[in-house]
Structure formats: structure tokens, C-alpha cells
Design a protein around this motif. Structure first.
Motif, PDB file in Angstrom:
ATOM      1  N   ILE A  41       0.846  -1.187   0.000  1.00 55.02           N
ATOM      2  CA  ILE A  41       0.000   0.000   0.000  1.00 55.02           C
ATOM      3  C   ILE A  41       0.885   1.243   0.000  1.00 55.02           C
ATOM      4  CG2 ILE A  41      -1.914  -1.146   1.178  1.00 55.02           C
ATOM      5  CD1 ILE A  41      -0.987   0.256   3.770  1.00 55.02           C
ATOM      6  N   MET A 130      -8.137  -1.097  -3.792  1.00 61.12           N
ATOM      7  CA  MET A 130      -7.167  -1.254  -2.710  1.00 61.12           C
ATOM      8  C   MET A 130      -7.841  -1.878  -1.487  1.00 61.12           C
ATOM      9  SD  MET A 130      -6.495   0.540   0.331  1.00 61.12           S
ATOM     10  CE  MET A 130      -5.372  -0.139   1.526  1.00 61.12           C
ATOM     11  N   GLN A 160      -2.258   9.446  -0.419  1.00 54.32           N
ATOM     12  CA  GLN A 160      -2.905   8.189  -0.026  1.00 54.32           C
ATOM     13  C   GLN A 160      -2.218   7.490   1.140  1.00 54.32           C
ATOM     14  OE1 GLN A 160      -5.510   9.407  -2.013  1.00 54.32           O
ATOM     15  NE2 GLN A 160      -5.991   7.322  -1.454  1.00 54.32           N
ATOM     16  N   HIS A 164      -4.516   4.897   3.277  1.00 56.93           N
ATOM     17  CA  HIS A 164      -4.190   3.478   3.160  1.00 56.93           C
ATOM     18  C   HIS A 164      -3.850   2.866   4.521  1.00 56.93           C
ATOM     19  CE1 HIS A 164      -3.212   3.090  -1.428  1.00 56.93           C
ATOM     20  NE2 HIS A 164      -4.364   3.654  -1.188  1.00 56.93           N
TER      21      HIS A 164
END
Length: 466
Positions: A41, A130, A160, A164
Motif C-alpha cells: 500500500i 485497494m 494516499q 491506506h
């Protein structure tokens, strides 16, 4: 299904695959190893796919000739630094744009363990993909770019990195490995000052997100492009201040993941296709499955028989909690299965409902959330439009005290127990009964606005009583 297909199914089940040719965990001895599901991630361009490709190369899953082919092709597109990522980014769109769109999947193994890589998209437009990848993972590798400007872009609002990390914690990922990538980049030069700067900014946020920094988080400096500190330690003299493990060394030495082996079978469906019958893919979240076993596909209650089980490219007799598998099912058509459905035990099926009670923590919203508010729910591999039907009471996040009155609305950073109504029937469990199938996120207008856990599932019939 016509008679020829039924006959083909029956012949397939009797074919040359005898029990002697399949081990209890698989034909290959490597399948006896513990499987760990790892999701990469982080912000777009942090180097997630490149790191994944490097791992596949260093563990022998991609040979040098294949990488040389990728390198030549990437040079022709003036994308020389992207060639490692092509081991995971297989579509033309991903290769030409240099971004991961879908959740890539690959496998590698060490002397001790097998690993399934899930390469999650970093771009904010693909967060739902994701989430699906993170929901199937045990360990998250948060890839941070140390390059000047890139770390700041990924970590600030709009990047992100924060979203994440928060999502994987909400979705029940057990351990977070933070790799500070691109440490060899000229503007960084393996400088301890830049390492310290990244760590000092990340740690308060990770602590606030709910990670225990002592037991759940590890920081490792690497170069994904050069392969430094992934399998072999950083060359002597290059980074004298770091004495910790390599990435593969740490993955191999982690404590084993606790699995729900004795619980009822639960496997959220992450994909489906047709290949001599109906094939479904997913990670087994609890229980075990055997060839010839009868299963139930929820929420539409289709009964099926497991004709074949596949781990990677190997057919096996059985699989257990933690395994990423493909199941060939008899008795159910491809159009009768959808992503977000759950393959389960017919005797103790998963709950299926349109209404449930949950505790929410409101993260970022423009105004307020009140009854009637609509959002998109992401729970395991399922996504569904929902409505906040009612707000029951708020919970003080410091004292955990419940309010005595029903709130009319809630704001950012508040915690509330709410009743949620779904647009359709979904499969879920109370988080106290099965954490992976009871934790979820709510998204609206491209942002994650709340995280939550299911407290109670309101039954649609007696068999689904909570």
C-alpha cells in the motif's frame, strides 16, 4: 447447466487426480508452508509495484530473461525505471500509464513461508480496489518514498499514505511494515536525517490510527529499484546507521498468524470466471474446505459441491484459513455468484441481512452525518450502497461513556452507534464473532468518511437470527 456439462463435471471429479497424487495440503511440499498474505500500500509512485517485482526476482519467481525483456520494452516506451513493476502490472493500461489499476496478485516463497502478494493501486481513484486487496491480507507493507517532495506529497492531505494506513488497520491487518523506499536516490543518499524525518512524521499518525508501534509496526530502509536491503543487507559502508533486518528476513521471522481453523468455513468471493464449470477465488477467512465438500453460496443460498481446490497453480485436496484459493464449484452457475458473496458451511452459514447495527468513527466529512445520510459500504470483498437509518447514541472516545439521548447528528472525530440499512442483502458477521467479516469502511464522494465494526446483525428470517 446442460447434460454434457454435468457429465464433464462428474468425469473431472473421477479423473486421474488420485488422493495419492495430492498431499493433505498440496502436491508440492512448498504448500505445506504457512501462507502469509501481503498487501503493498502507499501513495502513487512510491514504488510499490517495483518492490513487488524485485521480490519476485530475488526469490526466483521471475527469471532474469523475463526481467531483461521487460527492461527492453520499458526503454522503448521511455519508462526505463518501470520494468520491475511489470512483473505485477500486466495490463497495457497499467504499463503505459505507470499506475496500478487493479489489485495485482503474485506468489513467492522463502525457506520458511509462502507469500501471496497483493499489489494495491495507490491512486485515489482506485481506493475501492485497494480496499478489496487489503481485506484479504494479513500483513501490509506501507511503501514510503524518501525522495524530497514525494514523501510530503503522499503524507499530506490528498495523498494516499494516511488513508491506506487507516484502511488496513480498520480491515484487520495484523502487522504493518513501513519500508522507506528510494533511500539511494541522489537527493537522499541514505541520509539518516531524512530517515529520521520520515519516521518522526509517521509515528504519531500511526499511533493515532491504532497501531501499537512496539508490537505491530516495523520500519525498514530499502531501495526497491536496486534491491538493497530486500534479500541481502545494505552493502557495507553505504548505510552504517542501520543494523536491523532485511525485508525478507523480517517477513520470515514474524510470529505466525493466528488462524480460525476450527471455525465454520467462510470464504468471501473476490472474483469468478468460467473454466470447465464455475470458478470462484478468494481468501479463506475461517475454517477449512475439502474436495467433495458441500457448501452454501450466500446470500442467495445456492448449494454447491467443491469439485476442485487450487492454490497458486496446484490442485490440492484441502485448504485452510489463510489460504488464497480458487474453487471449482458444481451446482451453481457463474451468473449466480458475485464479488462479495460468501462460500460457507451449509450447517452454520454466514448471516445475510439488509439491516445491522454498528459502531462508527467519523473521520472526515464536509458537514454532518444525520439519519438519511447515504454512502458506500465496503466490507470484506463486498461493496453496497447504504443509508444511515438512525443514530442510537454517541460514545465518548476517551471515557467510552455512552450518551443518554439519541443524537440528531454527528460530526468529524465523533463515535456513534447507528442502525444501517443496505440497498440489497449482504453477508456479514458481528466483529466479535468474526473480525474480518465485521469491520468495514464508509466512503462518499471519493473519500473514506468513516470506519466501523458490526455490533449486531438484524435477521431477515429465523435461520439468520443473531
Amino acid at each position: 447447466m446442460d447434460e454434457k456439462e454435468i457429465q464433464a463435471f462428474d468425469e473431472l471429479a473421477k479423473l486421474s487426480i488420485s488422493d495419492d497424487s495430492l498431499g493433505t495440503a498440496g502436491a508440492a511440499s512448498s504448500l505445506d508452508k504457512e501462507n502469509i498474505n501481503v498487501v503493498f500500500i502507499g501513495h502513487v509512485d512510491a514504488g510499490k509495484s517495483t518492490l513487488g517485482g524485485q521480490l519476485l526476482y530475488l526469490t526466483g519467481m521471475v527469471d532474469k530473461r523475463t526481467l531483461e525483456k521487460f527492461e527492453k520494452e520499458s526503454k522503448e516506451l521511455n519508462r526505463e525505471s518501470w520494468y520491475l513493476s511489470w512483473a505485477l502490472d500486466t495490463s497495457e493500461e497499467e504499463r503505459h500509464k505507470g499506475i496500478t489499476v487493479e489489485c495485482g496478485r503474485a506468489h513467492f516463497e522463502t525457506d520458511k513461508r509462502r507469500f501471496t502478494i497483493l499489489d494495491a493501486p495507490g491512486h485515489k481513484n482506485f481506493v475501492p480496489s485497494m480496499i478489496s486487496g487489503a481485506a484479504q491480507s494479513d500483513v501490509a507493507v506501507l511503501v514510503i518514498s524518501a525522495r524530497k517532495g514525494e514523501f510530503e506529497t503522499g503524507f499530506e492531505k490528498g495523498g494516499q499514505t494516511r488513508e491506506h494506513a487507516m484502511l488496513v488497520k480498520t480491515l484487520g491487518v495484523k502487522r504493518l511494515i513501513v519500508v522507506i523506499n528510494k533511500m539511494d536516490e541522489p537527493s537522499v543518499g541514505w541520509a539518516k536525517e531524512r530517515w529520521d524525518e520520515c519516521i518522526d512524521k509517521l509515528t504519531p499518525f500511526l499511533r493515532q490510527t491504532g497501531f501499537n508501534l512496539k508490537t505491530e509496526v516495523e520500519f525498514i530502509p530499502i531501495s526497491g529499484l536496486k534491491g538493497y536491503n530486500i534479500k541481502e543487507p545494505i552493502p557495507q559502508g553505504m548505510c552504517p546507521w542501520y543494523t536491523g533486518p532485511t525485508l525478507l528476513g523480517f517477513l520470515d521471522s514474524m510470529p505466525s498468524i493466528e488462524r480460525r481453523l476450527d471455525a465454520p468455513l467462510l470464504m468471501p468471493v473476490s472474483g469468478k470466471y468460467r473454466e470447465m464449470g464455475t470458478m470462484v477465488t478468494g481468501k479463506i477467512e475461517s475454517g477449512q474446505v475439502k474436495r467433495g465438500q458441500n457448501v452454501l453460496v450466500m446470500p442467495n443460498r445456492h448449494q454447491a459441491e467443491v469439485l476442485g481446490i487450487y492454490i497458486e497453480e496446484t490442485e490440492v485436496k484441502s485448504a485452510k484459513s489463510g489460504d488464497n484459493v480458487r474453487l471449482r464449484l458444481k451446482g451453481v452457475e457463474e451468473e449466480d455468484v458475485a464479488t462479495g458473496f460468501v462460500v460457507c458451511d451449509p450447517i452454520r452459514p454466514i448471516k445475510a441481512a439488509t439491516t445491522f447495527q454498528a459502531q462508527l468513527v467519523i473521520l472526515q466529512i464536509k458537514n454532518i452525518i444525520a439519519p438519511g445520510f447515504k454512502a458506500v459500504l465496503h466490507i470484506h470483498t463486498c461493496s453496497e450502497e447504504i443509508t444511515i437509518a438512525s443514530l442510537e447514541y454517541t460514545i465518548d472516545r476517551k471515557t467510552q461513556e455512552k450518551s443518554s439521548k439519541k443524537p440528531m447528528f454527528v460530526r468529524q472525530n465523533e463515535s456513534v452507534v447507528a442502525t444501517i440499512e443496505c440497498g440489497g442483502t449482504i453477508c456479514l458477521e458481528a466483529a466479535s464473532d468474526c473480525d474480518p467479516l465485521g469491520r468495514f469502511t464508509l466512503r462518499d464522494e471519493g473519500r473514506t468518511i468513516a470506519v466501523g465494526k458490526v455490533l449486531k446483525v438484524y435477521a431477515t428470517d429465523e435461520t439468520n437470527a443473531s
